[in-house]
Enzyme design. Structure first.
Site, PDB file in Angstrom:
ATOM      1  N   MET A  37       9.464  -3.753   7.330  1.00 56.71           N
ATOM      2  CA  MET A  37       8.856  -2.430   7.377  1.00 56.71           C
ATOM      3  C   MET A  37       8.246  -2.031   8.721  1.00 56.71           C
ATOM      4  O   MET A  37       7.641  -0.962   8.802  1.00 56.71           O
ATOM      5  CB  MET A  37       7.764  -2.324   6.306  1.00 56.71           C
ATOM      6  CG  MET A  37       8.271  -2.504   4.890  1.00 56.71           C
ATOM      7  SD  MET A  37       6.986  -2.157   3.661  1.00 56.71           S
ATOM      8  CE  MET A  37       7.134  -3.588   2.622  1.00 56.71           C
ATOM      9  N   GLU A  38       8.406  -2.843   9.761  1.00 54.28           N
ATOM     10  CA  GLU A  38       7.734  -2.502  11.029  1.00 54.28           C
ATOM     11  C   GLU A  38       8.608  -2.596  12.281  1.00 54.28           C
ATOM     12  O   GLU A  38       8.374  -1.885  13.258  1.00 54.28           O
ATOM     13  CB  GLU A  38       6.514  -3.414  11.253  1.00 54.28           C
ATOM     14  CG  GLU A  38       5.392  -3.244  10.271  1.00 54.28           C
ATOM     15  CD  GLU A  38       5.601  -4.000   8.978  1.00 54.28           C
ATOM     16  OE1 GLU A  38       5.131  -3.518   7.926  1.00 54.28           O
ATOM     17  OE2 GLU A  38       6.266  -5.070   8.997  1.00 54.28           O
ATOM     18  N   ASP A  57      12.136 -13.963   1.321  1.00 57.12           N
ATOM     19  CA  ASP A  57      12.811 -13.660   0.059  1.00 57.12           C
ATOM     20  C   ASP A  57      14.225 -13.197   0.358  1.00 57.12           C
ATOM     21  O   ASP A  57      14.608 -13.019   1.510  1.00 57.12           O
ATOM     22  CB  ASP A  57      12.039 -12.600  -0.739  1.00 57.12           C
ATOM     23  CG  ASP A  57      11.938 -11.278   0.010  1.00 57.12           C
ATOM     24  OD1 ASP A  57      12.910 -10.512  -0.022  1.00 57.12           O
ATOM     25  OD2 ASP A  57      10.885 -11.021   0.626  1.00 57.12           O
ATOM     26  N   GLY A  75      13.028  -9.878   4.298  1.00 61.11           N
ATOM     27  CA  GLY A  75      13.992 -10.235   3.274  1.00 61.11           C
ATOM     28  C   GLY A  75      15.364 -10.429   3.889  1.00 61.11           C
ATOM     29  O   GLY A  75      15.794  -9.645   4.734  1.00 61.11           O
ATOM     30  N   GLU A  79      -0.720 -13.190   8.985  1.00 63.13           N
ATOM     31  CA  GLU A  79       0.197 -13.491  10.083  1.00 63.13           C
ATOM     32  C   GLU A  79      -0.516 -13.760  11.399  1.00 63.13           C
ATOM     33  O   GLU A  79      -0.051 -14.549  12.219  1.00 63.13           O
ATOM     34  CB  GLU A  79       1.178 -12.329  10.275  1.00 63.13           C
ATOM     35  CG  GLU A  79       2.118 -12.107   9.111  1.00 63.13           C
ATOM     36  CD  GLU A  79       2.996 -10.894   9.329  1.00 63.13           C
ATOM     37  OE1 GLU A  79       3.698 -10.856  10.345  1.00 63.13           O
ATOM     38  OE2 GLU A  79       2.969  -9.981   8.491  1.00 63.13           O
TER      39      GLU A  79
END
Length: 232
Positions: free
Chosen positions: A174-175, A198, A77, A11
């Site tokens: 997740m962050e 996704d 996601g 990233e």
């Protein structure tokens, strides 16, 4: 100075390539790249994956570099049927979906002894990001909504449905909420930018490797345009 956080090397690698006048500090196992991006003073860093890494990274940006704002780029996601792989979500707010203190009378997602369920992102940054995205990524759609975070990769349809019905989230990762939490405590404006890689369901393990590179490309183009506009 603007702080830019990515969760993975992929990233931030392309962002670092565009920087000039770079110096590097190694702090808590993280490399903080200080320099210029589109003539804007920035610090770019890979936080690592998960809420603890993200919170530590944000705190370092706040205390060591005293950044005026924080942008977190990455992938997520989708939790909304209208949001397709490759699209961008800009955070209106963010919360920790795996925080559960219901036994103490708090709604699921709320951190005990905090006076807010979610952490509100900066509206000015979001407007700037939306304008930049429409300009440089005309091939995709951009959405504004809640980002929900937890130390889990969501690949189960039932879990996805629970996240949607409980939090009305637009995407999951997740962050973001940890960055929002730390930014909130330090009174620093922030924005979470997520490219959808996704659908956060039973197809997630198949979709993820295929679309990760494209999702990152969209995020980087958006960020570069945003930095150019931010500096004006």
């Amino acid at each position: 100075m603007l702080g830019i956080i990515g969760a993975m090397d992929e990233e931030v690698a392309k962002i670092k390539e565009k920087m000039t006048d770079v110096s590097v500090d190694n702090i808590s196992g993280m490399e903080f790249y200080k320099g210029k991006l589109s003539d804007l003073d920035v610090v770019v860093v890979r936080s690592g994956i998960g809420k603890v890494n993200a919170a530590m990274c944000t705190q370092t940006l706040a205390v060591k570099y005293q950044v005026k704002a924080i942008i977190n780029t990455g992938i997520a996601g989708s939790l909304n049927a209208d949001i397709n792989i490759g699209d961008i979500v800009l955070s209106t707010d963010t919360l920790e979906h795996d925080m559960d203190a219901v036994a103490f009378g708090y709604p699921v997602g709320q951190i005990p002894r905090m006076n807010t369920l979610s952490f509100e992102a900066d509206e000015k940054l979001r407007i700037l990001a939306k304008e930049a995205c429409l300009k440089v990524n005309p091939d995709i759609s951009v959405f504004e909504g809640r980002v929900v975070s937890g130390d889990q990769f969501i690949s189960d349809k039932q879990k996805k449905e629970w996240l949607v019905s409980t939090f009305h989230g637009y995407c999951t990762e997740m962050e973001g909420a940890a960055i929002g939490h730390a930014a909130y405590l330090n009174n620093i404006p922030f924005l979470i930018i997520r490219a959808i890689s996704d659908k956060a369901d039973d197809s997630a393990s198949v979709d993820y490797p295929t679309f990760e590179a494209k999702a990152i490309e969209h995020s980087v183009k958006l960020l570069l345009a945003m930095c150019e506009a931010y500096g004006k």
